[in-house]
Design a protein around this motif. Structure first.
Motif, PDB file in Angstrom:
ATOM      1  N   UNK A   1       0.815  -1.190   0.000  1.00 14.15           N
ATOM      2  CA  UNK A   1       0.000   0.000   0.000  1.00 14.15           C
ATOM      3  C   UNK A   1       0.862   1.258   0.000  1.00 14.15           C
ATOM      4  N   UNK A   2       2.132   1.130  -0.045  1.00 10.65           N
ATOM      5  CA  UNK A   2       3.065   2.249   0.053  1.00 10.65           C
ATOM      6  C   UNK A   2       2.756   3.325  -0.973  1.00 10.65           C
ATOM      7  N   UNK A   3       2.552   4.557  -0.477  1.00  9.58           N
ATOM      8  CA  UNK A   3       2.328   5.690  -1.344  1.00  9.58           C
ATOM      9  C   UNK A   3       0.911   5.789  -1.887  1.00  9.58           C
ATOM     10  N   UNK A   4       0.113   4.743  -1.774  1.00  5.54           N
ATOM     11  CA  UNK A   4      -1.239   4.736  -2.309  1.00  5.54           C
ATOM     12  C   UNK A   4      -2.294   4.930  -1.226  1.00  5.54           C
ATOM     13  N   UNK A   5      -1.897   4.877   0.028  1.00  7.61           N
ATOM     14  CA  UNK A   5      -2.843   5.015   1.134  1.00  7.61           C
ATOM     15  C   UNK A   5      -3.404   6.432   1.174  1.00  7.61           C
TER      16      UNK A   5
ATOM     17  N   UNK B   1      -4.376  13.057  17.584  1.00  8.94           N
ATOM     18  CA  UNK B   1      -3.068  12.984  16.934  1.00  8.94           C
ATOM     19  C   UNK B   1      -2.358  11.686  17.319  1.00  8.94           C
ATOM     20  N   UNK B   2      -2.472  11.265  18.570  1.00 11.79           N
ATOM     21  CA  UNK B   2      -1.822  10.021  19.024  1.00 11.79           C
ATOM     22  C   UNK B   2      -2.376   8.792  18.303  1.00 11.79           C
ATOM     23  N   UNK B   3      -3.595   8.886  17.800  1.00  9.69           N
ATOM     24  CA  UNK B   3      -4.197   7.784  17.047  1.00  9.69           C
ATOM     25  C   UNK B   3      -3.915   7.928  15.550  1.00  9.69           C
ATOM     26  N   UNK B   4      -4.063   9.135  15.037  1.00  9.13           N
ATOM     27  CA  UNK B   4      -3.933   9.368  13.595  1.00  9.13           C
ATOM     28  C   UNK B   4      -2.524   9.254  13.056  1.00  9.13           C
ATOM     29  N   UNK B   5      -1.555   9.770  13.796  1.00  7.22           N
ATOM     30  CA  UNK B   5      -0.163   9.756  13.318  1.00  7.22           C
ATOM     31  C   UNK B   5       0.368   8.328  13.115  1.00  7.22           C
ATOM     32  N   UNK B   6       0.192   7.409  14.084  1.00 12.80           N
ATOM     33  CA  UNK B   6       0.656   6.041  13.852  1.00 12.80           C
ATOM     34  C   UNK B   6      -0.068   5.345  12.688  1.00 12.80           C
ATOM     35  N   UNK B   7      -1.345   5.690  12.479  1.00 13.44           N
ATOM     36  CA  UNK B   7      -2.093   5.105  11.357  1.00 13.44           C
ATOM     37  C   UNK B   7      -1.472   5.549  10.034  1.00 13.44           C
ATOM     38  N   UNK B   8      -1.128   6.833   9.929  1.00 13.22           N
ATOM     39  CA  UNK B   8      -0.490   7.347   8.713  1.00 13.22           C
ATOM     40  C   UNK B   8       0.887   6.713   8.527  1.00 13.22           C
TER      41      UNK B   8
ATOM     42  N   UNK C   1       1.952   3.778   9.649  1.00 11.58           N
ATOM     43  CA  UNK C   1       1.806   2.363   9.314  1.00 11.58           C
ATOM     44  C   UNK C   1       1.446   2.160   7.843  1.00 11.58           C
ATOM     45  N   UNK C   2       0.643   3.087   7.301  1.00 12.24           N
ATOM     46  CA  UNK C   2       0.209   2.976   5.905  1.00 12.24           C
ATOM     47  C   UNK C   2       1.093   3.766   4.946  1.00 12.24           C
ATOM     48  N   UNK C   3       2.162   4.373   5.474  1.00 12.23           N
ATOM     49  CA  UNK C   3       3.064   5.214   4.687  1.00 12.23           C
ATOM     50  C   UNK C   3       2.281   6.273   3.917  1.00 12.23           C
ATOM     51  N   UNK C   4       1.462   6.998   4.660  1.00 11.82           N
ATOM     52  CA  UNK C   4       0.584   8.021   4.081  1.00 11.82           C
ATOM     53  C   UNK C   4       0.955   9.401   4.621  1.00 11.82           C
ATOM     54  N   UNK C   5       0.332  10.422   4.064  1.00 15.31           N
ATOM     55  CA  UNK C   5       0.495  11.785   4.559  1.00 15.31           C
ATOM     56  C   UNK C   5      -0.349  11.953   5.825  1.00 15.31           C
TER      57      UNK C   5
END
Length: 78
Positions: free
Chosen positions: A1-5, A38-45, A47-51
């Motif tokens: 999913x790298x770059x496509x998330x 932010x503590x939830x959203x940042x790790x999700x981004x 993990x998915x290599x997203x912005x």
């Protein structure tokens, strides 16, 4: 999913803070504080290599981090 998330946004919503994937109406999760979201959203981004976009109370982007293929890489090649 790298770059496509889909990018992850932390945005104010009805007195709470929502973690939302770009293009989605429904929040992934809601939190009482921006810091908690932010503590939830940042790790999700990460993990998915997203912005990751952190919005302020006015809805404008306050901070942005790239965990994948950075569309605007630094120009200096130190």
């Amino acid at each position: 999913m790298a770059g496509k998330a889909k990018p992850v946004h932390v945005v104010p919503r009805d007195g709470e803070w929502a973690v939302v994937r770009e293009g989605n109406q429904r929040a992934s999760s809601l939190h009482p504080t921006q810091a908690e979201a932010e503590r939830v959203g940042r790790p999700a981004a990460r993990a998915d290599q997203a912005e990751f976009y952190l919005h302020g109370t006015d809805g404008r982007i306050r901070k942005r981090d790239s965990y994948g293929n950075d569309p605007n890489p630094p120009r200096d090649k130190r």
